[in-house]
Design a protein around this motif. Structure first.
Motif, PDB file in Angstrom:
ATOM      1  N   ASP A   1      -3.228  59.993 100.685  1.00  0.00           N
ATOM      2  CA  ASP A   1      -3.924  60.714  99.902  1.00  0.00           C
ATOM      3  C   ASP A   1      -3.068  60.937  98.582  1.00  0.00           C
ATOM      4  O   ASP A   1      -3.843  60.898  97.271  1.00  0.00           O
ATOM      5  N   VAL A   2      -1.932  61.473  98.599  1.00  0.00           N
ATOM      6  CA  VAL A   2      -1.164  61.623  97.316  1.00  0.00           C
ATOM      7  C   VAL A   2      -0.973  60.216  96.603  1.00  0.00           C
ATOM      8  O   VAL A   2      -1.161  60.113  95.216  1.00  0.00           O
ATOM      9  N   ALA A   3      -0.900  59.181  97.232  1.00  0.00           N
ATOM     10  CA  ALA A   3      -0.963  57.782  96.886  1.00  0.00           C
ATOM     11  C   ALA A   3      -2.002  57.592  95.788  1.00  0.00           C
ATOM     12  O   ALA A   3      -2.237  56.597  94.775  1.00  0.00           O
ATOM     13  N   ARG A   4      -3.281  57.960  96.016  1.00  0.00           N
ATOM     14  CA  ARG A   4      -4.362  57.693  94.981  1.00  0.00           C
ATOM     15  C   ARG A   4      -4.607  58.847  94.325  1.00  0.00           C
ATOM     16  O   ARG A   4      -5.551  58.820  93.389  1.00  0.00           O
ATOM     17  N   GLY A   5      -3.756  59.911  94.108  1.00  0.00           N
ATOM     18  CA  GLY A   5      -3.828  60.965  93.220  1.00  0.00           C
ATOM     19  C   GLY A   5      -4.347  62.179  93.714  1.00  0.00           C
ATOM     20  O   GLY A   5      -4.593  62.936  92.841  1.00  0.00           O
ATOM     21  N   LEU A   6      -4.722  62.518  94.798  1.00  0.00           N
ATOM     22  CA  LEU A   6      -5.299  63.779  95.170  1.00  0.00           C
ATOM     23  C   LEU A   6      -4.277  64.862  95.307  1.00  0.00           C
ATOM     24  O   LEU A   6      -3.031  64.441  95.590  1.00  0.00           O
TER      25      LEU A   6
ATOM     26  N   THR B   1      -8.065  63.468  90.851  1.00  0.00           N
ATOM     27  CA  THR B   1      -9.656  62.940  91.114  1.00  0.00           C
ATOM     28  C   THR B   1      -9.297  62.040  92.411  1.00  0.00           C
ATOM     29  O   THR B   1     -10.463  61.659  92.817  1.00  0.00           O
ATOM     30  N   GLY B   2      -8.358  61.586  92.771  1.00  0.00           N
ATOM     31  CA  GLY B   2      -8.195  60.883  93.996  1.00  0.00           C
ATOM     32  C   GLY B   2      -8.702  59.265  93.509  1.00  0.00           C
ATOM     33  O   GLY B   2      -8.738  58.541  94.507  1.00  0.00           O
ATOM     34  N   HIS B   3      -8.574  58.934  92.235  1.00  0.00           N
ATOM     35  CA  HIS B   3      -8.972  57.855  91.800  1.00  0.00           C
ATOM     36  C   HIS B   3      -7.881  56.860  90.756  1.00  0.00           C
ATOM     37  O   HIS B   3      -8.135  56.458  90.131  1.00  0.00           O
ATOM     38  N   PHE B   4      -6.517  57.521  90.982  1.00  0.00           N
ATOM     39  CA  PHE B   4      -5.342  57.158  90.182  1.00  0.00           C
ATOM     40  C   PHE B   4      -5.171  55.289  90.149  1.00  0.00           C
ATOM     41  O   PHE B   4      -5.346  54.977  89.180  1.00  0.00           O
ATOM     42  N   ASN B   5      -5.232  54.845  91.386  1.00  0.00           N
ATOM     43  CA  ASN B   5      -5.029  53.464  91.393  1.00  0.00           C
ATOM     44  C   ASN B   5      -6.386  52.661  90.803  1.00  0.00           C
ATOM     45  O   ASN B   5      -6.105  51.593  90.170  1.00  0.00           O
ATOM     46  N   LEU B   6      -7.674  53.151  91.041  1.00  0.00           N
ATOM     47  CA  LEU B   6      -8.836  52.796  90.468  1.00  0.00           C
ATOM     48  C   LEU B   6      -8.565  52.519  88.826  1.00  0.00           C
ATOM     49  O   LEU B   6      -9.028  51.714  88.106  1.00  0.00           O
ATOM     50  N   ALA B   7      -8.092  53.990  88.346  1.00  0.00           N
ATOM     51  CA  ALA B   7      -8.297  54.233  87.034  1.00  0.00           C
ATOM     52  C   ALA B   7      -7.171  53.340  86.346  1.00  0.00           C
ATOM     53  O   ALA B   7      -7.355  52.919  85.203  1.00  0.00           O
ATOM     54  N   LEU B   8      -5.840  53.215  87.120  1.00  0.00           N
ATOM     55  CA  LEU B   8      -4.914  52.302  86.590  1.00  0.00           C
ATOM     56  C   LEU B   8      -5.276  50.868  86.518  1.00  0.00           C
ATOM     57  O   LEU B   8      -4.935  50.113  85.722  1.00  0.00           O
TER      58      LEU B   8
ATOM     59  N   ILE C   1     -11.094  40.209  85.586  1.00  0.00           N
ATOM     60  CA  ILE C   1     -12.360  40.348  86.624  1.00  0.00           C
ATOM     61  C   ILE C   1     -11.957  40.939  87.733  1.00  0.00           C
ATOM     62  O   ILE C   1     -12.745  41.806  88.307  1.00  0.00           O
ATOM     63  N   VAL C   2     -10.712  40.757  88.233  1.00  0.00           N
ATOM     64  CA  VAL C   2     -10.386  41.453  89.540  1.00  0.00           C
ATOM     65  C   VAL C   2      -9.555  42.415  89.610  1.00  0.00           C
ATOM     66  O   VAL C   2      -9.457  43.479  90.565  1.00  0.00           O
ATOM     67  N   GLN C   3      -9.116  43.051  88.376  1.00  0.00           N
ATOM     68  CA  GLN C   3      -8.012  44.168  88.374  1.00  0.00           C
ATOM     69  C   GLN C   3      -8.655  45.460  88.925  1.00  0.00           C
ATOM     70  O   GLN C   3      -7.930  46.106  89.529  1.00  0.00           O
ATOM     71  N   THR C   4      -9.926  45.760  88.469  1.00  0.00           N
ATOM     72  CA  THR C   4     -10.261  47.130  88.819  1.00  0.00           C
ATOM     73  C   THR C   4     -10.784  47.112  90.178  1.00  0.00           C
ATOM     74  O   THR C   4     -10.445  48.189  90.891  1.00  0.00           O
ATOM     75  N   PRO C   5     -11.536  46.047  90.801  1.00  0.00           N
ATOM     76  CA  PRO C   5     -11.824  46.202  92.298  1.00  0.00           C
ATOM     77  C   PRO C   5     -10.360  46.135  93.105  1.00  0.00           C
ATOM     78  O   PRO C   5     -10.243  46.823  93.976  1.00  0.00           O
ATOM     79  N   ILE C   6      -9.164  45.601  92.538  1.00  0.00           N
ATOM     80  CA  ILE C   6      -8.052  45.609  93.149  1.00  0.00           C
ATOM     81  C   ILE C   6      -7.586  47.070  93.157  1.00  0.00           C
ATOM     82  O   ILE C   6      -6.949  47.568  94.326  1.00  0.00           O
ATOM     83  N   GLY C   7      -7.672  47.702  91.948  1.00  0.00           N
ATOM     84  CA  GLY C   7      -7.011  49.225  92.064  1.00  0.00           C
ATOM     85  C   GLY C   7      -7.684  49.909  92.879  1.00  0.00           C
ATOM     86  O   GLY C   7      -7.381  50.993  93.647  1.00  0.00           O
ATOM     87  N   ALA C   8      -9.064  49.766  93.361  1.00  0.00           N
ATOM     88  CA  ALA C   8     -10.171  50.541  94.003  1.00  0.00           C
ATOM     89  C   ALA C   8      -9.583  50.228  95.498  1.00  0.00           C
ATOM     90  O   ALA C   8      -9.674  51.138  96.325  1.00  0.00           O
TER      91      ALA C   8
END
Length: 416
Positions: free
Chosen positions: A187-192, A338-345, A54-61
């Protein structure tokens, strides 16, 4: 930078000590101390996984957005430690469920937060090496944790291992504070990347979420890893419970041996990925993890002698050792720019977590109805399906271009 990278290694080592008993050893504890059935154990272990879904995707965001990644890790580690202590107080279903709830939520924080910090510290060029190195330290920590849990369970009480895990959270918090947050490029940490879209002021901005939903390789990866986790999740706990039924007193020792053998093999697997994960390609290496899983399940089903079962864990070391590092690398490849690496992860981890969460319950019910060996064969069949999905649907990603093409004003990125 050297101190921060060293702290990152230490974080992965001691975090493994914190988490090492909250899966396989918890099953042994519940089987031998309060005398739970395998189906009840499966349901209890499923609670944390379902909450994590339930919380994994919001945590990634959240990890993508926040610069306070260290704080998230510290809070999650302390929650895990509290859960480990609580488990030993009163092994009633309500207490175990509450502890699994806390550790399930906390467990969703570690993968994206640690991956983001590493990427933000070293950048994408050195990320393959860093990911393999972190995996090696994590596996080494799991070996130490398994030795402590096994020795404590045999010589003192299996509860002592959970007490150690709780104490280790203090070390995790202290080491995390040694990472310099000013060195993390968020920025790099999120995949930008420099080719990511930019605002009118020249600042890099994340792409729309639709770029993730339209990535067929990413969706295929999610499907394959979900099936892999459904097949793999219950194999080790189920095998450990079977051995514990033969001799309850040595159950903890058997479980420790199963973990130690696998983790010792995982260390060179992680080192191999650090050195060759780029030039050998992602897919050939990752495919090996999918190949060995059904073989391991069938071999488990063919015998239950302790030394035989423990020797088969070499295959778990190969498969899981490759899987853990390559999963993060392939997600990073497929979301670059994409800038959404952690969201996607987080989302990919959520989807594979469906399999991991359901695996103990599925295997527990089958084992109660038809025995351990039938349950292992069912898991092996699921593993074959995972292999097919991965082989057909996931391409080579080592040299993939940015998912988001550069915009006309992308030549003016500003550092965060």
């Amino acid at each position: 930078m050297g101190r921060s990278l060293g702290a990152l290694d230490g974080l992965n080592f001691f975090l493994a000590d914190v988490q090492s008993g909250l899966g396989p050893f918890l099953g042994i504890y519940l089987l031998t101390v309060p005398g739970w059935s395998t189906s009840d154990i499966g349901l209890a272990l499923t609670v944390g996984g379902l909450v994590g879904l339930i919380v994994q995707t919001p945590i990634g965001a959240l990890v993508d957005k926040t610069p306070h990644k260290r704080t998230l890790i510290i809070l999650a580690a302390l929650a895990t430690g509290l859960g480990a202590f609580t488990i030993t107080v009163n092994p009633s279903y309500s207490v175990i469920a509450a502890a699994q709830l806390a550790t399930g939520i906390a467990g969703t924080v570690f993968p994206p937060a640690i991956a983001a910090i590493a990427l933000g510290l070293v950048g994408s060029a050195a990320y393959t090496y860093r990911t393999g190195r972190m995996a090696a330290f994590n596996h080494a920590g799991n070996v130490v944790g398994a030795v402590i849990f096994g020795a404590a369970g045999y010589l003192i009480t299996i509860r002592a291992g959970f007490w150690f895990a709780g104490i280790a959270t203090i070390l995790v918090a202290a080491i995390t504070l040694m990472i310099n947050p000013r060195l993390i490029n968020n920025d790099v940490a999120r995949g930008l990347t420099p080719s990511s879209p930019t605002t009118h002021s020249g600042q890099r901005k994340p792409s729309g979420f639709g770029v993730l939903l339209h990535s067929r390789p990413l969706l295929a990866l999610c499907a394959a890893t979900m099936l892999w986790q459904l097949a793999n999740g219950a194999m080790l706990p189920l095998t450990g419970q079977e051995l514990a039924q033969q001799d309850a007193r040595t159950g903890a020792l058997f479980q420790a041996a199963l973990i130690i053998v696998a983790q010792l093999v995982m260390i060179p697997m992680a080192v191999m990925i650090a050195k060759h994960g780029q030039d050998w390609g992602r897919k050939p290496i990752f495919l090996a993890a999918f190949l060995v899983l059904p073989v391991r399940g069938v071999l488990f089903a063919l015998g239950d002698f302790p030394l035989y079962v423990i020797s088969i864990q070499i295959l778990d070391g190969v498969g899981a050792g490759i899987y853990g590092a390559m999963f993060v690398l392939v997600v990073a490849d497929l979301t670059r720019g994409t800038g959404h690496f952690n969201l996607a992860l987080g989302a990919a981890t959520t989807i594979q977590g469906i399999g991991a969460a359901l695996s103990p319950a599925l295997a527990g019910f089958v084992a109660d109805a038809d025995g351990f060996h039938v349950a292992l064969l069912v898991l092996s069949g699921i593993a074959i399906l995972a292999l097919i999905v991965f082989a057909v649907g996931v391409p080579e990603t080592a040299d993939i271009a940015d998912t988001v093409p550069s915009s006309s004003n992308s030549k003016k990125p500003q550092p965060s």
